[in-house]
Design a protein around this motif. Structure first.
Motif, PDB file in Angstrom:
ATOM      1  N   ASN A 130     -32.938  32.374  56.090  1.00  0.00           N
ATOM      2  CA  ASN A 130     -33.144  33.559  56.936  1.00  0.00           C
ATOM      3  C   ASN A 130     -32.265  34.758  56.589  1.00  0.00           C
ATOM      4  O   ASN A 130     -32.619  35.883  56.890  1.00  0.00           O
ATOM      5  CB  ASN A 130     -32.963  33.183  58.408  1.00  0.00           C
ATOM      6  N   PHE A 131     -31.118  34.539  56.025  1.00  0.00           N
ATOM      7  CA  PHE A 131     -30.246  35.630  55.579  1.00  0.00           C
ATOM      8  C   PHE A 131     -29.970  36.665  56.671  1.00  0.00           C
ATOM      9  O   PHE A 131     -30.148  37.860  56.459  1.00  0.00           O
ATOM     10  CB  PHE A 131     -30.818  36.299  54.325  1.00  0.00           C
ATOM     11  N   TYR A 191     -25.036  38.893  59.114  1.00  0.00           N
ATOM     12  CA  TYR A 191     -23.647  38.575  59.481  1.00  0.00           C
ATOM     13  C   TYR A 191     -23.253  37.163  59.045  1.00  0.00           C
ATOM     14  O   TYR A 191     -22.128  36.729  59.279  1.00  0.00           O
ATOM     15  CB  TYR A 191     -23.461  38.686  61.014  1.00  0.00           C
ATOM     16  N   HIS A 237     -34.687  28.957  66.074  1.00  0.00           N
ATOM     17  CA  HIS A 237     -34.779  30.395  65.783  1.00  0.00           C
ATOM     18  C   HIS A 237     -35.954  30.973  66.577  1.00  0.00           C
ATOM     19  O   HIS A 237     -37.067  30.456  66.470  1.00  0.00           O
ATOM     20  CB  HIS A 237     -34.991  30.608  64.285  1.00  0.00           C
TER      21      HIS A 237
HETATM   22  S1  SF4 Z   1     -27.478  32.865  61.635  1.00  0.00           S
HETATM   23 FE1  SF4 Z   1     -28.657  30.952  61.514  1.00  0.00          FE
HETATM   24  S2  SF4 Z   1     -30.701  31.651  60.965  1.00  0.00           S
HETATM   25 FE2  SF4 Z   1     -29.338  33.343  60.460  1.00  0.00          FE
HETATM   26  S3  SF4 Z   1     -28.776  33.037  58.302  1.00  0.00           S
HETATM   27 FE3  SF4 Z   1     -27.187  32.037  59.546  1.00  0.00          FE
HETATM   28  S4  SF4 Z   1     -27.856  29.901  59.698  1.00  0.00           S
HETATM   29 FE4  SF4 Z   1     -29.644  31.100  59.032  1.00  0.00          FE
END
Ligand code: SF4
Length: 455
Positions: free
Chosen positions: A162-163, A166, A240
């Motif tokens: 998902n990148f 942050y 998610h």
């Molecule tokens: S916050 Fe969760 S969904 Fe987003 S990149 Fe990090 S692990 Fe993946």
């Protein structure tokens, strides 16, 4: 003789690390090491690290740093940095920790045994941060049941695609890959046969389980797990919002063993910030998922994660978050002030929010949520909640009265993940009990068990 001494594993960070540490322990047990809670006694020290927050990273270096002197006294001592910080730092870890023996990246766990054998035969300073498509598998052994005989984590997938801007997870844990459902079910059967009654299925984004492999969906996996005899309850994290399908909501409503609780991270209530975070949904979509959940499962418990003070967050953006929190009425929230992670894109974003302002916003949000959580807990009084008994309470509750010399104060959780304390002579860990709630407290409930349900 296979005897190799004592091993101490120190875990920092998330539930997934707890699970991974257990698996690393299984490898060490197979090599003949015996677990010890006392690092002083250990011949091998493993620190399973977390890179999600700077503080967690520093904790890892500080923990391992303590063994520099021990190593002089005990030259055979093996020290290992495993997990996300190891993956992120690679060989650089030796600059701060010259006495370190092994840097074991997140995708190198299946080679752990081989590296330990190499160190025992005299090799030094091994780094393994190579990527791997293989998810490390190891069935639990007897030591895995000593700490929590009722509830266990089971990782069903690793990595993330998902990148979010942050987050370092896609960089340190690699791209998303799911375990075959057959090996997950096999592991859960072993857990159930050993008395485990609750499993929490773990992944960075469990809602997309099997999607890349074009195999069973997450809803399908829940059905398979629910069919395992002996398992009373199924929880999962993390979900998610963009992948929370109607199929999954219906499966949650239909399958009695799946708890009426969902942790659904929102992170911000402002569309502009959600876009900068690359979250892939809008405020409206998030709220529509909450509506769908509540219409399918009216008494569902909801929790969320929120980041306060993301770069360029304005007062008005923050007010949008406050309004969303008020509108949803979460049972609990995990809120954090944003901090840069050097590997994450957001570390290069301009317009940071002033630290004092960040903390003021965070404190306001947490204070507001405290009032909501307390109100939600008060609404539970007079209701009967089904509780999975976890053990004897660590702290004695004000309302506790010994009815016999043996009465113990027990603790457990409701399906909606509320901590419930109650007195009992007969209930034991793993039992399900209906408990009538008499008192509500900020973070727990107190009640009387009506009867023992079944074991
Ligand atoms: S916050 Fe969760 S969904 Fe987003 S990149 Fe990090 S692990 Fe993946």
């Amino acid at each position: 003789m296979n005897y190799s001494g004592y091993a101490h594993i120190h875990t920092i960070g998330c539930q997934m690390n707890v699970y991974d540490s257990e698996k690393l322990g299984t490898v060490l047990n197979a090599l003949g090491y015996q677990p010890t809670p006392d690092p002083e006694q250990a011949d091998i020290i493993v620190c399973n690290t977390c890179a999600v927050r700077h503080k967690a990273e520093e904790k890892a270096f500080s923990f391992l740093g303590r063994f520099a002197r021990d190593k002089q006294k005990k030259p055979h001592l093996i020290t290992v940095m495993a997990g996300c910080v190891a993956q992120q730092e690679g060989n650089n870890a030796f600059q701060r920790l010259p006495h370190l023996d092994l840097v074991l990246g997140t995708q190198a766990f299946s080679r752990f045994s081989r590296h330990i054998e190499a160190l025992k035969s005299g090799q030094r300073r091994i780094t393994d941060t190579d990527p791997s498509d293989v998810i490390f598998e190891a069935l639990p052994d007897d030591t895995a049941f000593a700490e929590n005989p009722v509830s266990k984590f089971v990782t069903i997938m690793q990595g993330c695609d998902n990148f979010c801007t942050y987050c370092v997870v896609p960089y340190v844990r690699g791209r998303e890959r799911s375990r075959p459902w057959q090996s997950i079910v096999e592991e859960i059967k072993v857990l159930a046969d050993n008395g485990i009654r609750e499993v929490t299925l773990l992944g960075q984004n469990v809602n997309s389980y099997g999607a890349k492999e074009n195999s069973l969906s997450f809803a399908g996996l829940l059905e398979k797990v629910a069919a395992v005899d002996g398992i009373h309850r199924i929880r999962f994290a993390t979900s998610h919002p963009k992948d929370l399908s109607e199929e999954l909501i219906q499966a949650m409503a239909k399958l009695n063993k799946v708890c009426n609780h969902l942790h659904l991270p929102v992170q911000s209530g402002a569309d502009r910030i959600l876009k900068k975070m690359n979250r892939g949904y809008t405020r409206e979509l998030y709220l529509s998922r909450i509506d769908a959940l509540r219409s399918a499962i009216p008494d569902i418990g909801l929790s969320t994660d929120i980041i306060v003070g993301f770069p360029s967050e304005t007062v008005s953006d923050f007010e949008d978050t406050m309004a969303l929190v008020e509108q949803v009425g979460f049972d609990s929230i995990f809120a954090f002030a944003y901090s840069d992670r050097s590997f994450a894109p957001a570390a290069r974003f301009s317009d940071p929010v002033d630290e004092a302002e960040k903390m003021a916003r965070l404190n306001r949000l947490l204070a507001f949520q405290d009032t909501v959580t307390r109100k939600k807990n008060e609404q539970m009084t007079g209701r009967v909640l089904r509780v999975l008994v976890e053990g004897v309470s660590a702290k004695q509750h004000d309302g506790f009265v010994k009815t016999t010399p043996h009465t113990r104060q027990m603790t457990g959780r409701s399906e909606t993940n509320k901590v419930v304390h109650f007195p009992s002579d007969t209930l034991t860990p793993g039992d399900l009990a209906d408990v009538r709630i008499d008192n509500a407290y900020p973070h727990s409930l107190w009640g009387q068990p009506l009867e023992q349900m079944f074991q």
